[in-house]
Design an enzyme around this catalytic site. Structure first.
Site, short mmCIF file in Angstrom:
data_model
loop_
_atom_site.label_atom_id
_atom_site.label_comp_id
_atom_site.label_asym_id
_atom_site.label_seq_id
_atom_site.Cartn_x
_atom_site.Cartn_y
_atom_site.Cartn_z
N ASN A 77 0.84 -1.20 0.00
CA ASN A 77 0.00 0.00 0.00
C ASN A 77 0.88 1.25 0.00
OD1 ASN A 77 -2.00 1.97 0.47
ND2 ASN A 77 -1.95 1.60 2.68
N GLU A 105 -5.83 5.66 17.39
CA GLU A 105 -7.24 5.58 16.97
C GLU A 105 -8.15 5.07 18.09
OE1 GLU A 105 -7.72 3.52 13.26
OE2 GLU A 105 -6.38 4.91 12.20
#
Length: 168
Positions: free
Chosen positions: A127, A162
């Site tokens: 990615n 997160e």
């Protein structure tokens, strides 16, 4: 088409951002990489042009993410990759902020058979849009923090960030 770049400080180190300017709207982000990231450019290519202004939206959104005030990204993206990789990378965007999925779950979400799990892992590892396409949210079937091109410590930091862990 012209490739432009800028760098920005982050808790992961100075990020290199690259985008493709085609003269038709905002720059399309093609890469966000961290120092020492496996398989990623550490420096801009010689023909890339510095253009911090063109990448301001990406810098602003990443800055807000790291500040804890943004949970999604709204950027034009155009990373280079095979159709298979693009399919897997697109599926990354559906993993909710603060959540994790296994490689098998990601394969299913991308419409791929369970036998594609290794290839899915390869696509996740390749990615080119660190953080923006949240490959850090993919974990092993047991929940273990498996490999991460930018390093497992950075993956742990992103997941803790997160989940609202006290980071400093």
């Amino acid at each position: 088409m012209t490739t432009v770049f800028t760098t920005m400080p982050s808790p992961l180190g100075d990020l290199l951002l690259a985008g493709r300017a085609d003269g038709d709207g905002p720059v399309a982000l093609i890469a966000v990489t961290a120092p020492g990231q496996r398989g990623a450019r550490a420096e801009p290519e010689p023909d890339w042009l510095p253009d911090p202004e063109a990448l301001t939206p990406a810098v602003d959104q990443l800055t807000a993410y790291f500040a804890g005030t943004r949970t999604t990204f709204d950027l034009r993206l155009d990373p280079e990759g095979s159709e298979f990789r693009r399919q897997v990378w697109q599926a990354l965007e559906d993993i909710p902020y603060g959540s994790t999925v296994s490689y098998g779950e990601l394969a299913a979400a991308a419409g791929l058979p369970p036998t594609a799990v290794r290839a899915v892992g390869g696509a996740v590892g390749a990615n080119p849009l660190l953080v923006v396409r949240p490959c850090h949210r993919v974990v092993g079937a047991s929940g273990a923090l498996t490999g991460f091109a930018a390093g497992v410590d950075r993956k742990r930091w992103l997941l803790d960030h997160e989940r609202g862990a006290t980071l400093f």
